[in-house]
Each structure stands twice: as structure tokens, then as C-alpha cells.
Design a protein around this motif. Structure first.
Motif, mmCIF file in Angstrom:
data_model
loop_
_atom_site.group_PDB
_atom_site.id
_atom_site.type_symbol
_atom_site.label_atom_id
_atom_site.label_comp_id
_atom_site.label_asym_id
_atom_site.label_seq_id
_atom_site.Cartn_x
_atom_site.Cartn_y
_atom_site.Cartn_z
ATOM 1 N N GLN A 271 -19.406 -6.872 -4.076
ATOM 2 C CA GLN A 271 -19.484 -7.635 -2.802
ATOM 3 C C GLN A 271 -18.150 -7.362 -1.949
ATOM 4 O O GLN A 271 -18.421 -7.325 -0.836
ATOM 5 N N GLU A 272 -17.037 -7.480 -2.642
ATOM 6 C CA GLU A 272 -15.946 -7.084 -1.660
ATOM 7 C C GLU A 272 -15.536 -5.670 -2.364
ATOM 8 O O GLU A 272 -15.303 -5.358 -3.559
ATOM 9 N N SER A 273 -15.430 -4.706 -1.699
ATOM 10 C CA SER A 273 -15.379 -3.388 -1.979
ATOM 11 C C SER A 273 -14.147 -3.035 -2.971
ATOM 12 O O SER A 273 -13.173 -3.627 -2.664
ATOM 13 N N ALA A 274 -14.538 -2.121 -3.757
ATOM 14 C CA ALA A 274 -13.123 -1.724 -4.652
ATOM 15 C C ALA A 274 -12.388 -0.784 -3.821
ATOM 16 O O ALA A 274 -11.431 -0.508 -4.450
ATOM 17 N N VAL A 275 -12.613 -0.277 -2.675
ATOM 18 C CA VAL A 275 -11.989 0.507 -1.797
ATOM 19 C C VAL A 275 -10.957 -0.357 -1.216
ATOM 20 O O VAL A 275 -11.142 -1.294 -0.532
ATOM 21 N N LYS A 276 -9.549 0.025 -1.193
ATOM 22 C CA LYS A 276 -8.485 -0.601 -0.446
ATOM 23 C C LYS A 276 -7.553 0.397 0.210
ATOM 24 O O LYS A 276 -7.593 1.498 -0.118
ATOM 25 N N CYS A 277 -7.067 -0.149 1.299
ATOM 26 C CA CYS A 277 -6.176 0.837 1.920
ATOM 27 C C CYS A 277 -4.831 0.883 1.000
ATOM 28 O O CYS A 277 -4.299 -0.200 0.539
ATOM 29 N N VAL A 278 -4.060 1.810 0.770
ATOM 30 C CA VAL A 278 -2.818 1.929 0.100
ATOM 31 C C VAL A 278 -1.901 2.881 1.058
ATOM 32 O O VAL A 278 -2.258 3.370 2.072
ATOM 33 N N MET B 113 5.961 8.862 3.370
ATOM 34 C CA MET B 113 5.431 9.472 4.540
ATOM 35 C C MET B 113 5.563 8.654 5.648
ATOM 36 O O MET B 113 5.335 9.122 6.761
ATOM 37 N N CYS B 114 5.871 7.340 5.667
ATOM 38 C CA CYS B 114 5.744 6.570 6.737
ATOM 39 C C CYS B 114 7.069 6.591 7.560
ATOM 40 O O CYS B 114 7.995 6.761 7.143
ATOM 41 N N THR C 10 -3.789 7.514 11.219
ATOM 42 C CA THR C 10 -3.705 9.090 11.276
ATOM 43 C C THR C 10 -3.853 9.660 12.477
ATOM 44 O O THR C 10 -3.531 10.844 12.877
ATOM 45 N N SER C 11 -4.584 8.773 13.581
ATOM 46 C CA SER C 11 -4.677 9.208 15.076
ATOM 47 C C SER C 11 -3.263 9.529 15.513
ATOM 48 O O SER C 11 -2.962 10.610 16.320
ATOM 49 N N PHE C 12 -2.177 8.631 15.413
ATOM 50 C CA PHE C 12 -0.918 8.645 16.159
ATOM 51 C C PHE C 12 0.078 8.786 15.300
ATOM 52 O O PHE C 12 1.186 9.304 15.694
ATOM 53 N N GLY C 13 0.207 8.245 14.038
ATOM 54 C CA GLY C 13 1.277 8.187 13.148
ATOM 55 C C GLY C 13 1.460 9.340 12.128
ATOM 56 O O GLY C 13 0.589 10.679 12.313
ATOM 57 N N ASN C 14 1.613 8.994 10.883
ATOM 58 C CA ASN C 14 2.042 10.008 10.025
ATOM 59 C C ASN C 14 0.944 10.347 9.015
ATOM 60 O O ASN C 14 0.935 10.910 7.964
ATOM 61 N N GLY C 15 -0.066 9.389 9.166
ATOM 62 C CA GLY C 15 -1.125 9.283 8.226
ATOM 63 C C GLY C 15 -0.799 8.984 6.780
ATOM 64 O O GLY C 15 -1.252 9.154 5.648
ATOM 65 N N SER C 16 0.170 7.722 6.871
ATOM 66 C CA SER C 16 0.574 7.152 5.426
ATOM 67 C C SER C 16 -0.066 6.166 5.008
ATOM 68 O O SER C 16 -0.248 5.926 3.636
ATOM 69 N N LEU C 17 -1.131 5.479 5.979
ATOM 70 C CA LEU C 17 -2.240 4.575 5.293
ATOM 71 C C LEU C 17 -3.308 5.488 5.048
ATOM 72 O O LEU C 17 -3.944 6.229 5.818
ATOM 73 N N PHE C 18 -3.800 5.237 3.812
ATOM 74 C CA PHE C 18 -5.197 5.845 3.539
ATOM 75 C C PHE C 18 -5.839 5.202 2.402
ATOM 76 O O PHE C 18 -5.386 3.679 1.958
ATOM 77 N N LEU C 19 -7.173 5.426 2.251
ATOM 78 C CA LEU C 19 -8.075 4.565 1.221
ATOM 79 C C LEU C 19 -8.104 5.419 -0.097
ATOM 80 O O LEU C 19 -8.042 6.292 -0.396
ATOM 81 N N GLN C 20 -8.221 4.217 -1.062
ATOM 82 C CA GLN C 20 -8.342 4.809 -2.319
ATOM 83 C C GLN C 20 -9.237 3.699 -2.915
ATOM 84 O O GLN C 20 -9.180 2.638 -2.892
ATOM 85 N N ILE C 21 -9.816 4.239 -4.147
ATOM 86 C CA ILE C 21 -10.913 3.317 -5.053
ATOM 87 C C ILE C 21 -9.876 2.587 -6.005
ATOM 88 O O ILE C 21 -9.155 3.391 -6.533
ATOM 89 N N ARG C 22 -9.619 1.400 -5.887
ATOM 90 C CA ARG C 22 -8.845 0.774 -6.719
ATOM 91 C C ARG C 22 -9.514 0.376 -8.187
ATOM 92 O O ARG C 22 -10.409 -0.064 -8.127
ATOM 93 N N HIS C 23 -8.786 1.183 -9.345
ATOM 94 C CA HIS C 23 -9.541 0.917 -10.648
ATOM 95 C C HIS C 23 -9.533 -0.220 -11.376
ATOM 96 O O HIS C 23 -10.019 -0.294 -12.446
#
Ligand code: SF4
Ligand code: SF4
Ligand code: SF4
Lengths: 348, 186
Positions: free
Chosen positions: B64-71, B76-77, B138-151
Motif C-alpha cells: 500500500q505504501e511503496s517499498a521504494v524510497k528516496c535515498v 555527491m551532494c 537531477t534536473s539542476f543539481g548533482n543527482g545525489s537524490l535517487f530512488l531505491q527499493i528498501r529491503h
């Protein structure tokens, strides 16, 4: 009796297991059919997230055609390199990338090639054709014939030179990692460093979130430096004294967008500025005092779309900051560091 | 000069320290996962260099609440004051008011580090993996935020429902002992 019971059971309506299986399969097929028809299991219809979850900067990518003061002159020139980094122009076009410098004429015809022993990170040209190349933490001076004359390494640890600028006596080199500008004489002797937080001249140093830190000498004899995290172009004397700055942080056309822009710039013969932004990819012109004049090219003219954010390596992801150079006739040369091509723009 | 060096070493320690802690947490989760699922060799994960943060990760997960989270890859930030993953494209002011924030769930926390640097951390209990901040970053910055499936949440479906819906084929099988595809400054 046993037989009768079984028989009764049968007659009383117990359904054969084969029939059950048929019904289940039919229902499953129908359900699958409905799922395909009514539910999206393949993402074809989008995420279904509401408007507030959509990242939309399209309104800023649209540019009023009346603001576009330049047009592309001639065909797009392919650099023929896998990874381009920097561009300089003096009669011919010098494109630095891979481990070489490619020299082409205005029509894109290859003239010569200078092989380097490392990847170049920036390039500039002296009046007499001498080439100064930054390669990571090293500065290399190459004569007009393509032979290396001298080289030295920056003393600061982890230095990455992202821009070089010249005066008759001084080589200025910008180091994006340490946020410093080094002034050397032509023999490689360090004269001074600009940008330390403690010197009181750099206003808390420079803020450089991405690997873009550009400098250029202006016709007024002052060095111009981008302070990208503050969205400013700052004037410095060659003694390292900060004079003034201009620039506004806004995605609106007259300002610099995103976290850290402009990524690169060049100064036209009349002292006006050509700036390049990443994120909202656009090339713009400001007068010598920093007043917005107009647009050279936007995403459309540079054939750039949001989709091109997809990048398969960190290097590709980081190469979104285009480079720019100008010639004595006011033509503007934009190096697309993603597609590794050069576009030349002239006034309409 | 020394002061400058000190400042950078402090920042470096901060960056790598936090990133190290994150990596340790992730590695720990991996180890637990590996021990839990003896015999299971592979798990699903997002290749961050293929993902375009399309939004499907938020809605196609069977949970119901996705296992995918921003990490966040702190190394890189840029620790930007004007973080385009945190702020709307035209924030009224650079402060933490909800009207200025990009994340519809207020899942990103902004913390002052030193002038003019700020640190951004994700509250995974609020994040639904929509990817809006990833687009901004990712549009403007360094792309340090990204998505991962949290196990710690993923139930390890035989066929990941997001993989079927992913337009970029960005969901891949990875060894269970190394269940994350992290971005770093390679
Ligand atoms: S914008 Fe979306 S992906 Fe980013 S932190 Fe908020 S909920 Fe998570
Ligand atoms: S495997 Fe299942 S639980 Fe895990 S992310 Fe995919 S759909 Fe969600
Ligand atoms: S569905 Fe694919 S492209 Fe879309 S957010 Fe998830 S991993 Fe990224």
C-alpha cells in the motif's frame, strides 16, 4: 446403497471437478481480460499520481521568440570525440575532450589534432596561438605547433581545474574542488590565490556545488568569476580584490536558475557576457553591467529535452554543463558536452 | 590556507561520515536480508542511472505504501542553500515553510551545517517514492537524490510489479548480499 447414495449425490447437483476447473479457468481468463482492459499493469497510463506529485518546469523552458536574438550559422559540427569538456576559438575551433584537442574550421573540417596524456578539463588560447590546457590538477602550456612547452601541478590537494584565463603576464586557473583561483606567471610560479574564506576578499569563499567554476578576463582588465552557488558573476582585480557582482537566482528568463548557475560564460569583444545554464539549458546575453539583453538559444535551438536526463554513467550525468566560446566577430560557439557537438550562433 | 583545509576536512568528514553511516545501515539491512532468505540469491533493485523518476514506483508496488524510497548520496551532494530537490522552482523564500517545499509529503528535512551549507535528509516514513525531488535534484543539481527499493519493506515478489510498469527497464535483479545500487562519486 452406496451406489444409490453416490448416484443421489450426483443427481442432487454435485458438479464434476472437470466442470469446476473449466469455470475457474473461464473466470480467470475473464478477470485477466478485464485487468488488461481496465487496469494498467504496465505503466502505460502513467503513475496515476495527482498533480502535486508532478515535477513541471515546462513554463520556464518556453522562450518568447522575440527574445531570441541569434540564429544558428551553418551546420552542427560533430566533435568526433566520446567525451567533450571545453571549447576555445581563435580563427579555428579548439575542442578539448577524451585525451586530445581537436582543431576544426568554421565548417567543421578537421585541421589537426593534439594528443594529450590525460583528459583535458579546460582550455584557453593566447593571442599568438599558444594553448593553455588544464588537465585535472595540472596546467600544460602548448605552443601553436602543438608541442608541450611546460607543465606544473597545482599544490592544493584534490585540485580539479575547470577554467583558465589569461592576461599578458598571468595565467589564472580556477579549481572547482577547492573553490580557489590560482594566479601563476608563465613559468608556473604561483603569484597569489583568490577565494580563501579567511582573506576577507572572497566573501566567504565561492560556493561551488557542481563541478563547474568558470573564469574569464574582460576587456576592462578585470577578471570575472562565476560564484555559481550564489548565482553571481563577480569582478576581481588581478590583485584578488573583489569589486562588484551581478546576477539573480530565479528560473525566469532574466535570472540564473537552479542550485548553481551559470555553469560557464564567455565575454564578447564589447564586454557583454554570454552565459550558459544547466538544468534549464539556455544561452543568454547580458551587457557589461549585467543587464539581461536577450537569448542566444534555448532548449529547442539546442535540441535538448528533459528526457536527456537519462544517463548511464556518472560521467554522463555530470556532463550537462555546456561550454561556450566567442570569436572577435561576436559569433558564439556552444559546445554540447552530452552530444559532443558544436553549434555556432550569429546575430539575426 | 590551513583554515580552508580544516573546513574542507570537516565537511568531508561530515559527508563521508553520514554517507558511511547510511552505507553501514544499508549493508546491515543487506546482511539481515541475506540471512533471512537463505537460498534466495537475487532481489529487485532500481538502477539509478536508468531511472527517470517517472512516478510509477509510488503506485505500482504491491504494498500500500511503496517499498521504494528516496535515498541520498551525501558524498555527491552540494549541500546547496537553494536545493532544487527541496525547494519548488520559485520558492518565495529559502526557509522551511511548506509553501516553499517541493516534496508533497514534507518528507525532506533541511538542517543548517555552516554558512552557506545545508544538509537534506529523507524521512522514509513519509516518503512514497514519487521521485519529484529526484527530478528536481537531477534536473539542476548533482543527482545525489535517487530512488531505491528498501529491503526492510520489500516483500520480494517473484515478479516485481514495478518492474513490469517501469518505462525505462530500470528495475534489475541484484545479488541479495549487495541489494543496493548506490550512486557515488566514482
Ligand atoms: S518528493 Fe517524493 S520521493 Fe522525494 S522525499 Fe518526497 S515523497 Fe519521497
Ligand atoms: S518486489 Fe514487490 S514489494 Fe518489492 S518493490 Fe517490487 S512490487 Fe514492491
Ligand atoms: S518505474 Fe522505473 S523509471 Fe519510474 S521511478 Fe520507478 S525505477 Fe524509475
Amino acid at each position: 446403497m452406496e451406489i444409490w447414495r453416490n448416484d443421489l449425490n450426483y443427481r442432487q447437483g454435485k458438479i464434476d471437478s472437470g466442470v469446476w476447473a473449466g469455470v475457474v479457468i473461464t473466470i480467470a481468463i475473464a478477470a485477466g481480460f478485464c485487468a488488461v482492459l481496465f487496469f494498467d499493469t504496465t505503466g502505460q497510463k502513467g503513475s496515476g499520481l495527482s498533480e502535486e506529485y508532478v515535477y513541471d518546469i515546462s513554463q520556464y523552458t518556453k522562450i518568447d521568440p522575440a527574445m531570441i536574438l541569434y540564429r544558428q550559422a551553418g551546420p552542427t559540427i560533430a566533435a568526433g570525440l566520446k567525451s567533450t569538456k571545453a571549447i576555445a576559438v581563435r580563427g579555428e575551433i579548439y575542442i578539448a575532450g577524451d585525451k586530445e584537442i581537436i582543431v576544426v574550421d568554421g565548417a567543421g573540417k578537421a585541421k589537426r589534432k593534439i594528443t594529450l596524456d590525460a583528459e583535458p578539463t579546460c582550455i584557453t588560447l593566447k593571442e599568438d596561438g599558444t594553448i593553455v590546457v588544464g588537465m585535472g590538477d595540472a596546467l600544460v602550456v602548448i605552443n601553436p605547433e602543438g608541442q608541450e612547452r611546460t607543465r606544473w601541478a597545482v599544490e592544493e590537494a584534490n585540485a580539479r581545474l575547470t577554467s583558465v584565463a589569461l592576461s599578458p603576464e598571468i595565467i589564472f586557473a580556477a579549481d572547482a574542488v577547492n573553490g580557489l583561483i590560482y594566479e601563476y606567471d608563465w613559468a608556473g610560479k604561483l603569484i597569489r590565490t583568490i577565494g580563501q574564506k579567511s582573506d576577507g576578499k572572497g566573501k566567504n569563499g565561492f560556493v561551488i556545488p557542481s563541478p563547474y567554476f568558470d573564469i574569464a578576463m574582460a576587456p576592462d582588465g578585470l577578471l570575472r568569476v562565476v560564484d555559481p552557488g550564489r548565482h553571481l558573476i563577480v569582478a576581481y582585480t588581478i590583485n584578488g580584490d573583489r569589486e562588484w557582482s551581478w546576477g539573480t537566482a530565479t528560473p525566469a528568463i532574466e535570472g540564473f536558475s537552479g542550485c548553481c548557475n551559470p555553469v560557464n560564460f564567455a565575454i564578447l569583444p564589447d564586454g557583454s557576457f554570454v552565459t550558459i545554464e544547466k538544468g534549464l539549458v539556455r544561452v543568454k546575453v547580458y551587457d557589461a553591467e549585467g543587464k539581461f539583453i536577450g537569448v542566444v538559444a534555448g532548449a529547442e535551438q539546442l535540441e535538448w529535452t528533459q528526457q536527456q536526463q537519462v544517463c548511464n554513467t556518472p560521467e554522463q550525468c555530470q556532463s550537462k554543463g555546456f561550454d561556450v566560446a566567442v570569436d572577435n566577430d561576436g559569433r558564439i560557439y556552444v559546445l554540447d558536452t552530452v552530444k559532443n557537438v558544436v553549434r555556432i550562433f550569429e546575430k539575426k | 590556507m590551513d583554515e580552508k583545509k580544516n573546513q574542507y576536512s570537516r565537511r568531508d568528514i561530515l559527508r563521508h561520515g553520514v554517507w558511511g553511516a547510511c552505507a553501514a545501515g544499508v549493508a546491515g539491512t543487506g546482511a539481515i536480508l541475506a540471512s533471512k532468505s537463505r537460498g534466495q540469491k537475487y532481489v529487485w533493485q532500481i538502477d539509478p542511472y536508468k531511472c527517470t523518476a517517472c512516478g510509477n514506483c509510488a503506485t505500482f508496488c504491491v504494498l500500500q505504501e511503496s517499498a521504494v524510497k528516496c535515498v541520498h548520496a551525501y558524498a555527491m551532494c552540494g549541500y546547496c542553500d537553494l536545493c532544487t530537490g527541496y525547494y519548488r522552482p520559485e520558492p518565495k523564500e529559502l526557509n522551511t515553510a511548506a509553501e516553499n517545499q517541493l516534496c508533497p509529503r514534507g518528507a525532506i528535512k533541511r538542517t543548517y551545517v555552516e554558512d552557506p551549507y545545508f544538509e537534506y535528509t529523507i524521512d522514509e516514513t513519509k516518503c512514497n517514492g514519487c521521485g519529484k525531488c529526484v527530478m528536481g535534484c537531477t534536473s539542476f543539481g548533482n543527482g545525489s537524490l535517487f530512488l531505491q527499493i528498501r529491503h526492510d519493506r520489500c516483500v520480494g515478489c517473484n515478479e516485481c510489479a514495478i518492474a513490469i510498469a517501469c518505462p525505462e527497464n530500470a528495475i534489475v535483479r541484484v545479488p541479495a548480499e549487495e541489494p543496493y545500487l548506490l550512486k557515488d562519486r566514482r
